[in-house]
Enzyme design. Structure first.
Site, PDB file in Angstrom:
ATOM      1  CG  PHE A  80     -20.179 -60.579 -16.781  1.00  0.00           C
ATOM      2  CD1 PHE A  80     -19.438 -59.462 -16.424  1.00  0.00           C
ATOM      3  CD2 PHE A  80     -20.952 -60.518 -17.935  1.00  0.00           C
ATOM      4  CE1 PHE A  80     -19.466 -58.316 -17.202  1.00  0.00           C
ATOM      5  CE2 PHE A  80     -20.991 -59.383 -18.715  1.00  0.00           C
ATOM      6  CZ  PHE A  80     -20.238 -58.280 -18.356  1.00  0.00           C
ATOM      7  CB  SER A 124     -10.608 -57.658 -10.427  1.00  0.00           C
ATOM      8  OG  SER A 124     -10.453 -56.859  -9.288  1.00  0.00           O
ATOM      9  CE1 TYR A 149     -13.612 -62.172  -7.716  1.00  0.00           C
ATOM     10  CE2 TYR A 149     -12.302 -60.382  -6.806  1.00  0.00           C
ATOM     11  CZ  TYR A 149     -13.191 -60.846  -7.749  1.00  0.00           C
ATOM     12  OH  TYR A 149     -13.641 -60.009  -8.736  1.00  0.00           O
ATOM     13  CE  LYS A 153     -12.811 -62.168 -11.302  1.00  0.00           C
ATOM     14  NZ  LYS A 153     -13.759 -62.639 -12.313  1.00  0.00           N
ATOM     15  CG  ASN A 198     -16.440 -56.925   1.866  1.00  0.00           C
ATOM     16  OD1 ASN A 198     -16.113 -56.849   3.044  1.00  0.00           O
ATOM     17  ND2 ASN A 198     -15.565 -57.008   0.875  1.00  0.00           N
TER      18      ASN A 198
HETATM   19  P1  NAD Z   1     -22.641 -60.847  -9.648  1.00  0.00           P
HETATM   20  O1  NAD Z   1     -22.502 -61.842  -8.552  1.00  0.00           O
HETATM   21  O2  NAD Z   1     -23.735 -59.847  -9.546  1.00  0.00           O
HETATM   22  O3  NAD Z   1     -22.783 -61.599 -11.049  1.00  0.00           O
HETATM   23  C1  NAD Z   1     -22.194 -62.846 -11.303  1.00  0.00           C
HETATM   24  C2  NAD Z   1     -23.273 -63.764 -11.853  1.00  0.00           C
HETATM   25  O4  NAD Z   1     -22.688 -65.044 -12.118  1.00  0.00           O
HETATM   26  C3  NAD Z   1     -24.423 -63.999 -10.854  1.00  0.00           C
HETATM   27  O5  NAD Z   1     -25.657 -63.722 -11.500  1.00  0.00           O
HETATM   28  C4  NAD Z   1     -24.309 -65.475 -10.485  1.00  0.00           C
HETATM   29  O6  NAD Z   1     -25.565 -66.073 -10.255  1.00  0.00           O
HETATM   30  C5  NAD Z   1     -23.610 -66.052 -11.702  1.00  0.00           C
HETATM   31  N1  NAD Z   1     -22.821 -67.261 -11.445  1.00  0.00           N
HETATM   32  C6  NAD Z   1     -21.900 -67.481 -10.476  1.00  0.00           C
HETATM   33  N2  NAD Z   1     -21.397 -68.727 -10.591  1.00  0.00           N
HETATM   34  C7  NAD Z   1     -22.004 -69.298 -11.667  1.00  0.00           C
HETATM   35  C8  NAD Z   1     -21.912 -70.561 -12.286  1.00  0.00           C
HETATM   36  N3  NAD Z   1     -21.110 -71.536 -11.826  1.00  0.00           N
HETATM   37  N4  NAD Z   1     -22.657 -70.814 -13.387  1.00  0.00           N
HETATM   38  C9  NAD Z   1     -23.506 -69.867 -13.856  1.00  0.00           C
HETATM   39  N5  NAD Z   1     -23.637 -68.650 -13.320  1.00  0.00           N
HETATM   40  C10 NAD Z   1     -22.896 -68.368 -12.221  1.00  0.00           C
HETATM   41  O7  NAD Z   1     -21.231 -60.119  -9.799  1.00  0.00           O
HETATM   42  P2  NAD Z   1     -20.827 -58.821 -10.640  1.00  0.00           P
HETATM   43  O8  NAD Z   1     -20.507 -57.742  -9.672  1.00  0.00           O
HETATM   44  O9  NAD Z   1     -21.805 -58.580 -11.714  1.00  0.00           O
HETATM   45  O10 NAD Z   1     -19.444 -59.306 -11.247  1.00  0.00           O
HETATM   46  C11 NAD Z   1     -19.361 -59.909 -12.527  1.00  0.00           C
HETATM   47  C12 NAD Z   1     -17.935 -60.339 -12.780  1.00  0.00           C
HETATM   48  O11 NAD Z   1     -17.087 -59.194 -12.674  1.00  0.00           O
HETATM   49  C13 NAD Z   1     -17.406 -61.349 -11.782  1.00  0.00           C
HETATM   50  O12 NAD Z   1     -16.576 -62.261 -12.461  1.00  0.00           O
HETATM   51  C14 NAD Z   1     -16.602 -60.511 -10.819  1.00  0.00           C
HETATM   52  O13 NAD Z   1     -15.581 -61.250 -10.200  1.00  0.00           O
HETATM   53  C15 NAD Z   1     -16.037 -59.457 -11.761  1.00  0.00           C
HETATM   54  N6  NAD Z   1     -15.656 -58.208 -11.060  1.00  0.00           N
HETATM   55  C16 NAD Z   1     -16.589 -57.569 -10.287  1.00  0.00           C
HETATM   56  C17 NAD Z   1     -16.225 -56.411  -9.599  1.00  0.00           C
HETATM   57  C18 NAD Z   1     -17.213 -55.714  -8.714  1.00  0.00           C
HETATM   58  O14 NAD Z   1     -16.781 -54.871  -7.898  1.00  0.00           O
HETATM   59  N7  NAD Z   1     -18.512 -55.960  -8.831  1.00  0.00           N
HETATM   60  C19 NAD Z   1     -14.915 -55.899  -9.717  1.00  0.00           C
HETATM   61  C20 NAD Z   1     -14.004 -56.562 -10.532  1.00  0.00           C
HETATM   62  C21 NAD Z   1     -14.394 -57.724 -11.206  1.00  0.00           C
HETATM   63  N1  UFG Z   2     -14.814 -49.052   2.978  1.00  0.00           N
HETATM   64  C1  UFG Z   2     -15.201 -48.505   4.199  1.00  0.00           C
HETATM   65  N2  UFG Z   2     -16.305 -49.031   4.809  1.00  0.00           N
HETATM   66  C2  UFG Z   2     -17.020 -50.070   4.281  1.00  0.00           C
HETATM   67  C3  UFG Z   2     -16.611 -50.604   3.037  1.00  0.00           C
HETATM   68  C4  UFG Z   2     -15.499 -50.074   2.414  1.00  0.00           C
HETATM   69  O1  UFG Z   2     -14.574 -47.583   4.711  1.00  0.00           O
HETATM   70  O2  UFG Z   2     -18.002 -50.512   4.900  1.00  0.00           O
HETATM   71  C5  UFG Z   2     -13.646 -48.464   2.269  1.00  0.00           C
HETATM   72  C6  UFG Z   2     -12.517 -49.446   2.049  1.00  0.00           C
HETATM   73  O3  UFG Z   2     -11.658 -49.471   3.170  1.00  0.00           O
HETATM   74  C7  UFG Z   2     -11.862 -48.883   0.778  1.00  0.00           C
HETATM   75  C8  UFG Z   2     -13.052 -48.286   0.011  1.00  0.00           C
HETATM   76  O4  UFG Z   2     -14.070 -48.075   0.990  1.00  0.00           O
HETATM   77  O5  UFG Z   2     -11.001 -47.831   1.101  1.00  0.00           O
HETATM   78  C9  UFG Z   2     -13.593 -49.205  -1.084  1.00  0.00           C
HETATM   79  O6  UFG Z   2     -13.868 -50.485  -0.541  1.00  0.00           O
HETATM   80  P1  UFG Z   2     -14.727 -51.582  -1.329  1.00  0.00           P
HETATM   81  O7  UFG Z   2     -14.857 -52.775  -0.418  1.00  0.00           O
HETATM   82  O8  UFG Z   2     -15.979 -50.977  -1.839  1.00  0.00           O
HETATM   83  O9  UFG Z   2     -13.836 -51.898  -2.609  1.00  0.00           O
HETATM   84  P2  UFG Z   2     -12.344 -52.463  -2.698  1.00  0.00           P
HETATM   85  O10 UFG Z   2     -11.563 -51.447  -3.462  1.00  0.00           O
HETATM   86  O11 UFG Z   2     -11.829 -52.904  -1.420  1.00  0.00           O
HETATM   87  O12 UFG Z   2     -12.576 -53.793  -3.571  1.00  0.00           O
HETATM   88  C10 UFG Z   2     -13.295 -53.796  -4.803  1.00  0.00           C
HETATM   89  C11 UFG Z   2     -13.955 -55.149  -5.006  1.00  0.00           C
HETATM   90  C12 UFG Z   2     -12.925 -56.222  -5.197  1.00  0.00           C
HETATM   91  C13 UFG Z   2     -12.007 -55.836  -6.300  1.00  0.00           C
HETATM   92  C14 UFG Z   2     -11.399 -54.473  -6.040  1.00  0.00           C
HETATM   93  C15 UFG Z   2     -10.541 -54.016  -7.176  1.00  0.00           C
HETATM   94  O13 UFG Z   2     -14.760 -55.475  -3.896  1.00  0.00           O
HETATM   95  O14 UFG Z   2     -13.575 -57.415  -5.558  1.00  0.00           O
HETATM   96  O15 UFG Z   2     -12.426 -53.515  -5.850  1.00  0.00           O
HETATM   97  O16 UFG Z   2     -11.257 -54.088  -8.360  1.00  0.00           O
HETATM   98  F1  UFG Z   2     -11.041 -56.752  -6.378  1.00  0.00           F
END
Ligand code: NAD
Ligand code: UFG
Length: 334
Positions: A80, A124, A149, A153, A198
């Site tokens: 992760f 993602s 970003y 991936k 965000n």
């Molecule tokens: P998060 O930021 O809560 O968790 C990531 C963790 O990795 C954090 O605890 C951070 O401290 C740690 N980390 C970052 N860089 C590091 C490094 N160099 N060495 C050691 N630890 C490190 O994020 P999350 O939402 O739990 O996401 C986990 C994974 O899933 C990420 O790779 C993210 O890109 C992917 N992902 C997340 C989402 C989402 O919407 N949350 C969607 C698609 C994919």
């Molecule tokens: N949105 C708003 N207001 C806000 C935030 C979001 O209207 O303040 C809307 C966006 O326009 C979109 C929807 O809510 O229509 C979802 O937006 P998010 O930012 O919550 O999620 P995204 O689908 O844009 O992106 C997320 C993660 C990315 C990931 C992607 C696909 O943030 O990292 O899903 O997995 F790549």
């Protein structure tokens, strides 16, 4: 079975550690605490009764990471750790490529050296880009990413696929997450955004708790039923359970599989807002704004492959996702 979880104190990682422990796995967490807190280890212990082994290690520091491999007989890795903020990745791309690519390569090299052959990687839905029709199917392959970003991936998916082609002992599952939201029902772990959120649900949560005045709805002129963007929101606990299934799959197969993890159902911004209002019992103020650059209209998963290969199907609906998110936010405010 001992599983190394990089990024295990983060949002998705912490929920996955809980599910792994509940399913009898031993968990070793590596995290540099860049975007999470050490308290999460105690919270995992409070929920499961078991304290996971924790190393505060940066995956960019290969020597420190190797110590973890030397001190533990690992069966598999769930990776992760990485940076995940889309906007930030546009501003500081090299930092993103270094952490998400160089850090990952360090990890994969150590897996090879120490004969750890099973990997589950956090990819993602962003890798589909805007190139395909919904529902997104794994067989579409990789689309055009719109930010560094997303490109990290996509590059990780390509690197892992090449690794698997070169080494027939490897088993790698690439999970393409859709939009994880919600929190553990205990209210002890969840997502703590860094700065101004965000993402939609963390932003709504801050409006509800009074930290922000109103929600900006980014556009209501999309080709969707109510004009606002549609996404496939999945409860983080469902997502965590999918990782347990993916580990089981990896331990019993060879090669690479790309698998979507979503619910297969899309909700609009207004529908999420209404569900959150139901959960918190308050009206949530919002304003319609212009579209956010880079957003697509609709994104949801084809979930057939996850069901067929992993036997995974998401259980929680949008109401439950919002209820659990709200409970966690209230606990944070206390
Ligand atoms: P998060 O930021 O809560 O968790 C990531 C963790 O990795 C954090 O605890 C951070 O401290 C740690 N980390 C970052 N860089 C590091 C490094 N160099 N060495 C050691 N630890 C490190 O994020 P999350 O939402 O739990 O996401 C986990 C994974 O899933 C990420 O790779 C993210 O890109 C992917 N992902 C997340 C989402 C989402 O919407 N949350 C969607 C698609 C994919
Ligand atoms: N949105 C708003 N207001 C806000 C935030 C979001 O209207 O303040 C809307 C966006 O326009 C979109 C929807 O809510 O229509 C979802 O937006 P998010 O930012 O919550 O999620 P995204 O689908 O844009 O992106 C997320 C993660 C990315 C990931 C992607 C696909 O943030 O990292 O899903 O997995 F790549």
């Amino acid at each position: 079975m001992k599983i190394l979880v990089t990024g295990g104190t983060g949002y998705i990682g912490s929920h996955t550690c809980v599910e792994l422990i509940n399913n009898g796995y031993e968990v070793v967490i590596v995290d540099n605490l860049n975007n999470s807190s050490i308290d999460v280890i105690d919270k995992i212990q409070q929920i499961t009764g078991i304290k996971p082994v924790f190393y505060q290690v940066d995956i960019l520091e290969k020597d420190g990471l190797e110590k973890v491999f030397e001190e533990n007989q690992l069966n598999a890795v769930i990776h992760f750790a990485g940076y995940k903020a889309v906007g930030e990745s546009v501003a500081i791309p090299l930092t993103y490529y270094e952490n998400n690519i160089s850090g990952s390569i360090n990890l994969y090299q150590l897996m090879k050296k120490h004969h750890v052959n099973n990997l589950v990687f956090s990819s993602s839905a962003t890798v589909y880009g805007d190139d395909f029709d919904v529902p997104f199917k794994e067989e579409y392959g990789l689309g055009t990413t719109t930010n560094p970003y997303g490109t990290t991936k996509k590059m990780n998916e390509m690197i892992i696929t090449d690794m698997c082609k070169a080494d027939s002992d490897l088993s790698c599952v690439l999970l393409r997450y859709f939009n994880p939201i919600g929190a553990h029902e205990s209210g002890l772990i969840g997502e703590i955004p860094n700065g101004i959120p965000n993402n939609l649900v963390p932003y709504i949560a801050q409006v509800v708790s009074g930290q922000r005045e109103y929600l900006n709805v980014w556009g209501n002129d999309y080709n969707t039923p109510d004009g606002t963007g549609v996404r496939d929101y999945i409860h983080v606990v469902d997502l965590a359970r999918a990782h347990v299934k993916a580990i089981e799959y990896a331990l019993n197969h060879k090669g690479t599989e790309v698998i979507n993890i979503g619910t297969g159902k899309g909700y609009s911004v207004m529908e999420v807002l209404k569900a959150y209002e139901k959960a918190c019992g308050k009206e949530i103020p919002y304003r319609i704004m212009n579209r956010r650059p880079g957003d697509i209209a609709v994104c949801y998963a084809d979930t057939e492959k996850a069901e067929r290969l992993l036997g995974f199907k998401a259980e929680y609906d949008i109401d439950r996702m919002c209820e659990d998110s709200y409970r966690f936010t209230r606990m944070l405010d206390k």
